[in-house]
Write an enzyme that holds these catalytic residues in place. Structure first.
Site, PDB file in Angstrom:
ATOM      1  N   TRP A 195      -2.369   7.676  -2.613  1.00 14.83           N
ATOM      2  CA  TRP A 195      -2.683   8.146  -1.259  1.00 14.83           C
ATOM      3  C   TRP A 195      -1.547   8.974  -0.672  1.00 14.83           C
ATOM      4  CZ3 TRP A 195      -7.479   7.857   0.308  1.00 14.83           C
ATOM      5  CH2 TRP A 195      -8.283   6.797  -0.056  1.00 14.83           C
TER       6      TRP A 195
ATOM      7  N   LYS B  71      -6.098  11.782  -1.478  1.00 19.86           N
ATOM      8  CA  LYS B  71      -5.826  10.960  -2.654  1.00 19.86           C
ATOM      9  C   LYS B  71      -5.556  11.874  -3.841  1.00 19.86           C
ATOM     10  CE  LYS B  71      -7.008   6.409  -4.245  1.00 19.86           C
ATOM     11  NZ  LYS B  71      -7.996   5.323  -4.203  1.00 19.86           N
TER      12      LYS B  71
ATOM     13  N   THR C 163       0.853  -1.185   0.000  1.00 24.74           N
ATOM     14  CA  THR C 163       0.000   0.000   0.000  1.00 24.74           C
ATOM     15  C   THR C 163       0.890   1.237   0.000  1.00 24.74           C
ATOM     16  OG1 THR C 163      -0.072   0.113   2.416  1.00 24.74           O
ATOM     17  CG2 THR C 163      -1.724  -1.263   1.319  1.00 24.74           C
TER      18      THR C 163
ATOM     19  N   GLU D  92      -5.679  -4.165  -1.570  1.00 23.26           N
ATOM     20  CA  GLU D  92      -6.111  -5.344  -0.824  1.00 23.26           C
ATOM     21  C   GLU D  92      -7.174  -6.171  -1.545  1.00 23.26           C
ATOM     22  OE1 GLU D  92      -4.832  -2.257   2.304  1.00 23.26           O
ATOM     23  OE2 GLU D  92      -5.844  -2.276   0.343  1.00 23.26           O
TER      24      GLU D  92
END
Length: 538
Positions: A445, A440, A186, A330
């Site tokens: 992010w 974002k 991530t 994810e």
């Protein structure tokens, strides 16, 4: 009589395109603007040479092989060669700072790194941080190796030299379908990035579902251009999907010039393309100037919620359906697509846009979705009730690499996305907010918490809160609201320089700051960002 128990591994899909679509092209736009063309037959031979080459590097099954690369034919070969030999493909995000890259390389315990030549300086910065101790080889994705200080620490070899002279055939391995295939981190939304492990089984199921008309709708007659980077959640799985179904693939690596992108789409007659909203904003004028792209059947838009005005412009002016999709690292990442239902076929487009296209979509078959309130109770899908979005399914992460982030997974087997959503009676849902105040920007992010901590570490700053403000190009940008010590002078330039020195990437740096006498607080003493958004959000 029972069905055959055929393992769902990449070997099941790998040989399909070279055999049945051997003359279909794979086109890569090179940094100098030239085009590299090869066929699936070429791809099959070269990928199997890479499989032999990986064996020669002393790698064990399960070892991580990283890529620091743009979109292109060599990167595609690695997408298949690494997992087919039982290793794990770790795609490194080139937009991360050197500090974050150093962390994920060390955390993943990467053994080999494949890197594009123009990204060598970034990898050299990582080397300067002492983060390549576990790396044995660096493979430069080129014909030859340029001069680099990396050669003092690891073996550096050119990709073409590495695979040259290797056999064209690699005997398929008998792999368990639950063997790890890929590792994607991530963007470090709250603290350090977390690793998500994809398996052969999850990737095959994701690829097969993504190709359906409920997904991205890709078939053998398509020409697919993933504008989403191959280092970003496996380019939304499109390289696996397009290869599995024998679609022509078109890649554009490096910085994306709107004029060059549209020219590439026109020249190669692209039928399906996928990218973040900022990409579709940037190319809209170019498409309009050409009078449209008649071969482009639809575009997929993900990574952030596209503004309604953008969806409408593509529909009205350009005649191109812009289909919104939702997912996360994810979720492999495709989890929903905003296609209209059959009963909506007679609706006018404005009604379809309001009911469907402005939403995150319908969950794909196999993906289960729930929206729960703060007490964990499911809220009704009535178009009004809000709650946190939870998902589960065969290509949804069940844990993070290394066992981190256990609070994101419920005892009854759901993943907590951190997004706040509203579900409609029609089954569509829309993301209304972000539970953790993330920013974002351009589909990537930015952690407001990390930025706040860094700013408050500056001399002269007593308090800092970071909120997202709208931006025409990037969707959102971070705004730093801060309180200074008496007599202190801290402005935008100082904040940007400090954040740069503390590891933030250039694209993450704020474009504006606001100096306040005091930050608003909630009843519990926390910074009240709702008040800041109301004041500065416009």
């Amino acid at each position: 009589m029972a069905m055959m128990d055929t393992p769902l591994t990449t070997w099941l899909l790998f040989g399909h395109a070279p055999r049945y679509f051997h003359d279909t092209e794979i086109v890569s736009c090179l940094p100098d603007g030239g085009l590299h063309r090869c066929t699936y037959a070429d791809f099959g031979r070269r990928t199997q040479r890479l499989m032999h080459a990986l064996d020669s590097l002393g790698l064990e099954r399960g070892d991580r092989v990283a890529t620091l690369a743009w979109n292109g034919h060599r990167h595609l070969e690695a997408y298949w060669a690494v997992p087919c030999t039982g290793r794990v493909l770790h795609t490194l995000n080139v937009r991360l700072s050197a500090d974050h890259l150093a962390y994920v390389i060390g955390h993943a315990e990467d053994r080999v790194i494949l890197v594009d030549a123009d990204l060598l300086p970034l990898l050299e910065q990582v080397y300067g941080l002492g983060a390549l101790a576990g790396v044995t080889h660096v493979v430069v994705l080129a014909d030859e190796v340029p001069s680099t200080p990396l050669s003092r620490a690891v073996t550096v070899v050119a990709y073409e030299e590495l695979i040259g002279g290797r056999p064209d055939h690699y005997p398929p391995l008998d792999l368990d379908e639950r063997t790890p295939l890929g590792l994607c981190y991530t963007s470090g939304t709250t603290g350090c990035p977390k690793g998500v492990v994809y398996t052969h089984r999850s990737t095959v199921l994701h690829a097969m579902t993504a190709a359906t008309a409920a997904g991205v709708a890709i078939g053998p007659s398509d020409r697919v251009l993933p504008l989403v980077p191959m280092f970003h959640a496996n380019a939304w799985g499109l390289p696996y999907t397009a290869t599995a179904y024998g679609a022509k693939q078109v890649f554009h690596g490096g910085r994306q010039d709107p004029s060059a992108l549209v020219e590439l789409m026109a020249t190669e007659r692209v039928t399906v393309a996928a990218g973040v909203p900022t990409v579709w904003m940037s190319v809209a004028d170019e498409i309009a100037a050409r009078g449209g792209l008649p071969d482009l059947r639809h575009v997929m838009c993900g990574g952030a919620r596209p503004p309604g005005s953008l969806i409408e412009r593509y529909r009205r002016e350009l005649g191109i359906p812009l289909i919104q999709g939702w997912g996360m690292t994810e979720t492999s990442p495709l989890a929903s697509m905003a296609w209209p239902k059959e009963r909506m076929s007679d609706w006018d487009e404005e009604r379809v846009t309001g009911a469907v296209r402005n939403r995150a979509g319908l969950p794909l078959p196999g993906v289960q979705v729930e929206i729960r309130d703060e007490r964990g109770r499911a809220v009704p899908w009535d178009g009004e009730s809000m709650g946190e979005l939870l998902v589960r399914g065969p290509w949804i992460a069940g844990s993070y690499f290394g066992g981190e982030g256990t609070d994101r997974f419920t005892d009854d087997g759901w993943f907590l996305t951190g997004d706040v959503a509203v579900g409609s009676p029609d089954g569509y849902f829309v993301i209304t907010d972000r539970a953790k105040d993330l920013v974002k920007s351009g589909g990537e992010w930015i952690s407001s918490v990390d930025m706040e901590s860094a700013v408050m570490a500056m001399d002269g700053v007593t308090e800092a809160a970071v909120i997202a403000v709208p931006d025409e190009r990037w969707q959102e940008r971070p705004l730093v609201c801060m309180v200074l010590r008496p007599g202190a002078r801290v402005g935008l330039a100082e904040v940007r320089e400090h954040l740069k020195e503390t590891g933030f990437a250039r694209w993450q740096l704020p474009d504006q700051v606001e100096v306040l006498d005091a930050l608003p607080r909630t009843g519990t003493g926390k910074f009240d960002k709702k008040v800041l958004r109301a004041r500065f959000g416009a």
